[in-house]
Motif scaffolding. Structure first.
Motif, PDB file in Angstrom:
ATOM      1  N   SER A 137       0.800  -1.231   0.000  1.00  0.00           N
ATOM      2  CA  SER A 137       0.000   0.000   0.000  1.00  0.00           C
ATOM      3  C   SER A 137       0.826   1.271   0.000  1.00  0.00           C
ATOM      4  O   SER A 137       0.306   2.351  -0.288  1.00  0.00           O
ATOM      5  N   GLU A 138       2.123   1.179   0.327  1.00  0.00           N
ATOM      6  CA  GLU A 138       2.956   2.380   0.295  1.00  0.00           C
ATOM      7  C   GLU A 138       4.071   2.281  -0.740  1.00  0.00           C
ATOM      8  O   GLU A 138       4.979   3.105  -0.767  1.00  0.00           O
ATOM      9  N   MET A 139       3.995   1.294  -1.620  1.00  0.00           N
ATOM     10  CA  MET A 139       5.068   1.092  -2.585  1.00  0.00           C
ATOM     11  C   MET A 139       5.129   2.193  -3.646  1.00  0.00           C
ATOM     12  O   MET A 139       6.207   2.601  -4.067  1.00  0.00           O
ATOM     13  N   LEU A 140       3.966   2.661  -4.087  1.00  0.00           N
ATOM     14  CA  LEU A 140       3.928   3.608  -5.200  1.00  0.00           C
ATOM     15  C   LEU A 140       3.292   4.942  -4.848  1.00  0.00           C
ATOM     16  O   LEU A 140       3.499   5.926  -5.561  1.00  0.00           O
ATOM     17  N   SER A 141       2.505   4.977  -3.780  1.00  0.00           N
ATOM     18  CA  SER A 141       1.811   6.206  -3.407  1.00  0.00           C
ATOM     19  C   SER A 141       1.941   6.448  -1.914  1.00  0.00           C
ATOM     20  O   SER A 141       1.706   5.544  -1.107  1.00  0.00           O
ATOM     21  N   SER A 142       2.300   7.655  -1.538  1.00  0.00           N
ATOM     22  CA  SER A 142       2.381   8.006  -0.118  1.00  0.00           C
ATOM     23  C   SER A 142       0.996   8.161   0.493  1.00  0.00           C
ATOM     24  O   SER A 142       0.867   8.195   1.722  1.00  0.00           O
ATOM     25  N   GLN A 143      -0.043   8.239  -0.329  1.00  0.00           N
ATOM     26  CA  GLN A 143      -1.395   8.489   0.173  1.00  0.00           C
ATOM     27  C   GLN A 143      -2.202   7.223   0.432  1.00  0.00           C
ATOM     28  O   GLN A 143      -3.064   7.196   1.311  1.00  0.00           O
ATOM     29  N   LEU A 144      -1.950   6.164  -0.319  1.00  0.00           N
ATOM     30  CA  LEU A 144      -2.824   4.997  -0.261  1.00  0.00           C
ATOM     31  C   LEU A 144      -2.822   4.342   1.115  1.00  0.00           C
ATOM     32  O   LEU A 144      -3.881   4.001   1.655  1.00  0.00           O
ATOM     33  N   LYS A 145      -1.648   4.156   1.696  1.00  0.00           N
ATOM     34  CA  LYS A 145      -1.585   3.538   3.016  1.00  0.00           C
ATOM     35  C   LYS A 145      -2.324   4.388   4.052  1.00  0.00           C
ATOM     36  O   LYS A 145      -3.054   3.857   4.906  1.00  0.00           O
ATOM     37  N   VAL A 146      -2.167   5.687   3.977  1.00  0.00           N
ATOM     38  CA  VAL A 146      -2.843   6.596   4.912  1.00  0.00           C
ATOM     39  C   VAL A 146      -4.356   6.498   4.756  1.00  0.00           C
ATOM     40  O   VAL A 146      -5.101   6.432   5.749  1.00  0.00           O
TER      41      VAL A 146
END
Length: 347
Positions: free
Chosen positions: A243-252
């Motif tokens: 979830s944080e591999m490509l976007s800093s927002q998705l995991k959040v």
């Protein structure tokens, strides 16, 4: 989930921030961050353990003969799924012309698929109300490993659980749409074939996308969410991978969605670049990630019935399956309705 990982080009994997230790008080499932959003709450409640169980008892029944790629049993399961979408009033992508995207035998053979017959991905689609050209993909594979020596491998968890979760999430979004609160971005419910033999269905889709990959916002992939593994026995948890591999927002976004709903324990163990299982590369989300599309893979772990004929419907924890499906729905809801699409800011 595919049993043996395929050697792939090396990708830098980011170290996770560790396992989130969050309260598992399900009583607060819709009481905190979604106050006043009646459309969300109503749709969220459409996802039920009873309905998941009803559908899984069909999808993972002996009648489906283990759903091997291109087999008569898999096609029977596909017919059941298509009829489910028809009954909900959820159609297929207009550009495709039906619910079926053929995955040719030749395509699979060239990638190590042996003598597999033609098979099909199944696509259902809800068009967005404001940004219909932007696509949120919710995926899961509906194939399994078939019948061996006269014994049916039903694949109730792998990936019957993900299949019925995608179906229930679709029902929730359709309920919101009927109430006049459909998603602002379009949602593609993508059931892929050939995963067990080599992620063939998802590779075929991303090689031959119905919607431009440039317009694909995210892939939320569900592969085994109905059981627990020995490490987490009895816990209210789910592994979240990539979830944080490509976007800093998705995991959040996913963590916020979790806190607003069932507050599961989110386990990031498999984001560790030193993990020998390399699960980031072993399910269908990877075929989106390699095209620079943010992904999150929801998974329950490798349990004692993985790829065995004992992966049966009686062993599914339907309440936990529902909570995990609700988490994916809530994450998709936020991504589909936020003003801006999530960023791709990592490589």
């Amino acid at each position: 989930m595919k049993k043996l990982f395929i050697p792939l080009f090396s990708i830098a994997v980011l170290v996770s921030c560790g396992t989130a230790k969050i309260s598992t008080d399900a009583a607060s499932s819709t009481s905190s961050g979604v106050k006043g959003d009646k459309a969300f709450v109503s749709a969220y409640k459409e996802i039920s353990a009873d309905d998941l169980k009803k559908n899984l008892y069909v999808i993972a029944s002996d009648e489906m003969e283990g759903r091997d790629t291109g087999s008569p049993g898999q096609k029977k399961a596909g017919v059941y799924m298509v009829n489910y979408y028809k009954n909900l009033g959820i159609s297929f992508p207009k550009a495709l012309g039906s619910y079926y995207q053929k995955v040719p035998a030749d395509f699979m053979k060239k990638r190590g698929g042996g003598n597999l017959p033609d098979s099909e991905n199944i696509l259902a689609f809800i068009e967005g109300s404001e940004k219909p050209e932007e696509i949120v993909v919710i995926s899961g594979h509906y194939d399994h490993v078939g019948t061996r020596n006269g014994v049916v491998y039903n694949g109730a968890d792998d990936d019957g659980s993900g299949t019925v979760a995608v179906m229930e999430i679709a029902k929730a979004f359709q309920s919101a749409k009927k109430a006049g609160k459909g998603p602002k971005r379009s949602i593609l419910f993508l059931h892929v074939t050939g995963e067990e033999h080599g992620l063939f269905g998802s590779e075929y889709y991303t090689d031959n996308p119905v919607f431009p990959l440039a317009n694909t916002v995210v892939d939320l992939n569900i592969d085994m969410i109905g059981r627990d593994d020995p490490e987490n026995r009895g816990k209210q948890y789910v592994y979240v991978i990539g979830s944080e591999m490509l976007s800093s927002q998705l995991k959040v976004i996913n963590e916020t969605a979790n806190k607003r709903t069932n507050n599961l324990e989110l386990n990031y163990r498999y984001d560790d670049p030193n993990d020998t299982e390399r699960l980031y590369y072993r399910s269908d989300h990877y075929n989106f990630a390699k095209h620079n599309i943010p992904v999150a893979f929801f998974f329950d772990g490798i349990h004692e019935d993985y790829h065995k004929p004992t992966d049966d419907v009686e062993k599914i924890d339907y309440n936990l399956l529902a909570k995990r499906a609700q988490l994916v729905f809530t994450t998709a809801w936020e991504i589909a309705n936020r003003p801006e699409r999530i960023v791709v800011d990592k490589k």
